[in-house]
Write a protein that holds these residues in place. Sequence first.
Motif, PDB file in Angstrom:
ATOM      1  N   PHE A 210       0.832  -1.202   0.000  1.00 36.95           N
ATOM      2  CA  PHE A 210       0.000   0.000   0.000  1.00 36.95           C
ATOM      3  C   PHE A 210       0.869   1.256   0.000  1.00 36.95           C
ATOM      4  O   PHE A 210       1.934   1.295   0.613  1.00 36.95           O
ATOM      5  CB  PHE A 210      -0.916   0.028   1.235  1.00 36.95           C
ATOM      6  N   ASP A 211       0.376   2.261  -0.683  1.00 30.68           N
ATOM      7  CA  ASP A 211       1.004   3.581  -0.660  1.00 30.68           C
ATOM      8  C   ASP A 211       0.318   4.388   0.431  1.00 30.68           C
ATOM      9  O   ASP A 211      -0.696   5.057   0.192  1.00 30.68           O
ATOM     10  CB  ASP A 211       0.857   4.259  -2.024  1.00 30.68           C
ATOM     11  N   LEU A 212       0.835   4.307   1.648  1.00 31.85           N
ATOM     12  CA  LEU A 212       0.196   4.943   2.790  1.00 31.85           C
ATOM     13  C   LEU A 212       0.402   6.459   2.752  1.00 31.85           C
ATOM     14  O   LEU A 212       1.517   6.946   2.562  1.00 31.85           O
ATOM     15  CB  LEU A 212       0.757   4.391   4.099  1.00 31.85           C
ATOM     16  N   THR A 213      -0.688   7.176   2.952  1.00 29.03           N
ATOM     17  CA  THR A 213      -0.604   8.630   3.011  1.00 29.03           C
ATOM     18  C   THR A 213       0.103   9.066   4.280  1.00 29.03           C
ATOM     19  O   THR A 213       1.000   9.911   4.246  1.00 29.03           O
ATOM     20  CB  THR A 213      -2.014   9.250   2.953  1.00 29.03           C
ATOM     21  N   TRP A 214      -0.331   8.514   5.423  1.00 31.92           N
ATOM     22  CA  TRP A 214       0.385   8.791   6.666  1.00 31.92           C
ATOM     23  C   TRP A 214       0.184   7.662   7.653  1.00 31.92           C
ATOM     24  O   TRP A 214      -0.740   6.852   7.538  1.00 31.92           O
ATOM     25  CB  TRP A 214      -0.003  10.132   7.271  1.00 31.92           C
ATOM     26  N   VAL A 215       1.093   7.629   8.626  1.00 30.32           N
ATOM     27  CA  VAL A 215       0.938   6.809   9.823  1.00 30.32           C
ATOM     28  C   VAL A 215       0.731   7.772  10.980  1.00 30.32           C
ATOM     29  O   VAL A 215       1.443   8.770  11.116  1.00 30.32           O
ATOM     30  CB  VAL A 215       2.151   5.897  10.059  1.00 30.32           C
ATOM     31  N   GLU A 216      -0.275   7.477  11.794  1.00 29.56           N
ATOM     32  CA  GLU A 216      -0.666   8.410  12.854  1.00 29.56           C
ATOM     33  C   GLU A 216      -0.301   7.872  14.228  1.00 29.56           C
ATOM     34  O   GLU A 216      -0.520   6.702  14.526  1.00 29.56           O
ATOM     35  CB  GLU A 216      -2.170   8.664  12.771  1.00 29.56           C
ATOM     36  N   GLU A 217       0.237   8.741  15.050  1.00 30.51           N
ATOM     37  CA  GLU A 217       0.618   8.413  16.430  1.00 30.51           C
ATOM     38  C   GLU A 217       1.274   7.034  16.527  1.00 30.51           C
ATOM     39  O   GLU A 217       0.834   6.182  17.295  1.00 30.51           O
ATOM     40  CB  GLU A 217      -0.600   8.490  17.347  1.00 30.51           C
ATOM     41  N   PRO A 218       2.350   6.796  15.798  1.00 33.91           N
ATOM     42  CA  PRO A 218       3.003   5.493  15.874  1.00 33.91           C
ATOM     43  C   PRO A 218       3.719   5.268  17.199  1.00 33.91           C
ATOM     44  O   PRO A 218       3.801   4.129  17.684  1.00 33.91           O
ATOM     45  CB  PRO A 218       4.000   5.541  14.709  1.00 33.91           C
ATOM     46  N   LEU A 219       4.248   6.340  17.797  1.00 33.66           N
ATOM     47  CA  LEU A 219       5.053   6.264  19.015  1.00 33.66           C
ATOM     48  C   LEU A 219       4.450   7.165  20.088  1.00 33.66           C
ATOM     49  O   LEU A 219       3.457   7.848  19.845  1.00 33.66           O
ATOM     50  CB  LEU A 219       6.494   6.698  18.706  1.00 33.66           C
ATOM     51  N   ARG A 220       5.062   7.161  21.267  1.00 29.69           N
ATOM     52  CA  ARG A 220       4.568   8.033  22.326  1.00 29.69           C
ATOM     53  C   ARG A 220       4.618   9.486  21.873  1.00 29.69           C
ATOM     54  O   ARG A 220       5.539   9.920  21.182  1.00 29.69           O
ATOM     55  CB  ARG A 220       5.367   7.856  23.618  1.00 29.69           C
ATOM     56  N   ARG A 221       3.655  10.249  22.283  1.00 31.36           N
ATOM     57  CA  ARG A 221       3.414  11.578  21.727  1.00 31.36           C
ATOM     58  C   ARG A 221       4.592  12.535  21.893  1.00 31.36           C
ATOM     59  O   ARG A 221       4.741  13.475  21.114  1.00 31.36           O
ATOM     60  CB  ARG A 221       2.150  12.168  22.357  1.00 31.36           C
ATOM     61  N   TRP A 222       5.437  12.313  22.886  1.00 30.13           N
ATOM     62  CA  TRP A 222       6.546  13.235  23.154  1.00 30.13           C
ATOM     63  C   TRP A 222       7.870  12.790  22.515  1.00 30.13           C
ATOM     64  O   TRP A 222       8.870  13.475  22.637  1.00 30.13           O
ATOM     65  CB  TRP A 222       6.768  13.347  24.669  1.00 30.13           C
ATOM     66  N   ASP A 223       7.884  11.662  21.808  1.00 31.39           N
ATOM     67  CA  ASP A 223       9.133  11.070  21.317  1.00 31.39           C
ATOM     68  C   ASP A 223       9.586  11.738  20.014  1.00 31.39           C
ATOM     69  O   ASP A 223       9.379  11.213  18.917  1.00 31.39           O
ATOM     70  CB  ASP A 223       8.936   9.561  21.117  1.00 31.39           C
ATOM     71  N   ALA A 224      10.216  12.884  20.149  1.00 30.39           N
ATOM     72  CA  ALA A 224      10.655  13.628  18.969  1.00 30.39           C
ATOM     73  C   ALA A 224      11.730  12.869  18.204  1.00 30.39           C
ATOM     74  O   ALA A 224      11.670  12.753  16.969  1.00 30.39           O
ATOM     75  CB  ALA A 224      11.163  15.007  19.384  1.00 30.39           C
ATOM     76  N   ALA A 225      12.720  12.341  18.904  1.00 32.18           N
ATOM     77  CA  ALA A 225      13.805  11.624  18.220  1.00 32.18           C
ATOM     78  C   ALA A 225      13.278  10.391  17.506  1.00 32.18           C
ATOM     79  O   ALA A 225      13.672  10.097  16.364  1.00 32.18           O
ATOM     80  CB  ALA A 225      14.885  11.243  19.228  1.00 32.18           C
ATOM     81  N   GLY A 226      12.383   9.647  18.145  1.00 37.07           N
ATOM     82  CA  GLY A 226      11.843   8.440  17.536  1.00 37.07           C
ATOM     83  C   GLY A 226      11.011   8.733  16.305  1.00 37.07           C
ATOM     84  O   GLY A 226      11.137   8.064  15.266  1.00 37.07           O
ATOM     85  N   HIS A 227      10.156   9.745  16.378  1.00 35.44           N
ATOM     86  CA  HIS A 227       9.350  10.110  15.222  1.00 35.44           C
ATOM     87  C   HIS A 227      10.222  10.580  14.056  1.00 35.44           C
ATOM     88  O   HIS A 227       9.928  10.289  12.889  1.00 35.44           O
ATOM     89  CB  HIS A 227       8.338  11.207  15.592  1.00 35.44           C
ATOM     90  N   ALA A 228      11.283  11.320  14.366  1.00 36.74           N
ATOM     91  CA  ALA A 228      12.178  11.785  13.305  1.00 36.74           C
ATOM     92  C   ALA A 228      12.865  10.604  12.621  1.00 36.74           C
ATOM     93  O   ALA A 228      12.975  10.560  11.387  1.00 36.74           O
ATOM     94  CB  ALA A 228      13.213  12.748  13.881  1.00 36.74           C
ATOM     95  N   ARG A 229      13.330   9.626  13.400  1.00 37.39           N
ATOM     96  CA  ARG A 229      13.964   8.442  12.815  1.00 37.39           C
ATOM     97  C   ARG A 229      12.961   7.649  11.981  1.00 37.39           C
ATOM     98  O   ARG A 229      13.278   7.159  10.901  1.00 37.39           O
ATOM     99  CB  ARG A 229      14.551   7.558  13.917  1.00 37.39           C
ATOM    100  N   LEU A 230      11.739   7.532  12.467  1.00 36.87           N
ATOM    101  CA  LEU A 230      10.725   6.782  11.734  1.00 36.87           C
ATOM    102  C   LEU A 230      10.394   7.470  10.414  1.00 36.87           C
ATOM    103  O   LEU A 230      10.251   6.802   9.377  1.00 36.87           O
ATOM    104  CB  LEU A 230       9.456   6.650  12.588  1.00 36.87           C
ATOM    105  N   SER A 231      10.260   8.786  10.443  1.00 34.74           N
ATOM    106  CA  SER A 231       9.936   9.505   9.215  1.00 34.74           C
ATOM    107  C   SER A 231      10.983   9.272   8.136  1.00 34.74           C
ATOM    108  O   SER A 231      10.665   9.178   6.945  1.00 34.74           O
ATOM    109  CB  SER A 231       9.802  11.009   9.503  1.00 34.74           C
ATOM    110  N   ARG A 232      12.249   9.140   8.536  1.00 36.82           N
ATOM    111  CA  ARG A 232      13.308   8.888   7.566  1.00 36.82           C
ATOM    112  C   ARG A 232      13.315   7.442   7.076  1.00 36.82           C
ATOM    113  O   ARG A 232      13.862   7.142   6.014  1.00 36.82           O
ATOM    114  CB  ARG A 232      14.667   9.231   8.191  1.00 36.82           C
TER     115      ARG A 232
END
Length: 383
Positions: A210-232
Amino acid sequence: MKITGYRTLTTHFPWQRAIGDANGSLPDAVTAVPVVIVETDTGLEGIGIGSHADLDRLFPAVEGEDPRAASALYDRMLAQVFKSGHAGATYGGIAALDSAIWDLKAKAADEPLWRLLGGRDRFVPGYASGLDIALDDEDLHRFYADYADLGFVAGKLKGGLDLAADQRRLGIVADALSAHTDHPGLMIDANESWQLKQAVRHLSALEEHFDLTWVEEPLRRWDAAGHARLSRAVRAAVATGENLTGVDQFRGLIEAGAVDIVQAGAVWGVTHFLRLAYAADLHDLPISIVGHNANPAVAHAAAAVPNHLTTEVQALTWAPGVVVDQEIGDGGILLGQAPGAGISLTEGKIIGDPPGAGWADPSGPHRRPSRAGLRLLLDGIER
């Protein structure tokens, strides 16, 4: 015009389906809809929907004030709870009063709120969202097909517990939404149930199909480093922020490049959305409203900012006793022309206390499971 008082009502919305997410679900769900009515010395009243939290503590900040100073009154409410902090439930009370005050301001100007805020087009794009983790395959298809009949071309699946189930169910959503497009927008919402590497593995497997448009709230809401790594690490955009209360809480995420689509919970009100939208726009980020049904006034603000992407539509009707001057169709929300936020009440139709605990049910989606993020297998078996 001066604010003189407030009163509260609670009605209850029968969802007519099970609702839930990775954290739990409510069968035959009926949930509370808190309403706040702000009174003035002219007899004009403003209506806000969202929360009754901390109203007695917040109201002195706006009592005796002119509601036309809506933005300044929002800051007075934040200042009122400076020592204890505005985050969490208190922010819901701020938002309900804030939404009612904006309703008053627009009514006093005899204009719909979207026009008062500077909107030109009263159509707000939307996407379908079934809160659907507890729906069987047949009901899942029926829900999204009904929205496709109303012109919707994108939908968000609740998932994250079972890869095979998510693959199957995303296919069902895609099929149901294909009435008007060969490439429906597909999103998946894990509601903070993953660790970083769980998210990478799960999403990488889904993106093979699937060509996913977005993934929502994959990690804890405050995890800036984790979300940045996931986005990459994945193609899908990372969307988060619905549970953050105050623009200040987004600072670390935005500075870390951790959010691709900034999300604002409708329940946090009009001023929050406006300020967050402009903060996001400064970084060339789109903004999306979560839970339009929780506070329909915020859709008016979406019509007035340059970077609104789409708004989550979870239901096509309103709680008994609540009348909203909006139409759902053509793949979004058509805002009405009535002065204010277009919300009125028929108090004789309000439903009192229903059976069941609603959002407070310990098996429901508002309580985080003890093993969330700690599951070894994501196959629907381990609990």
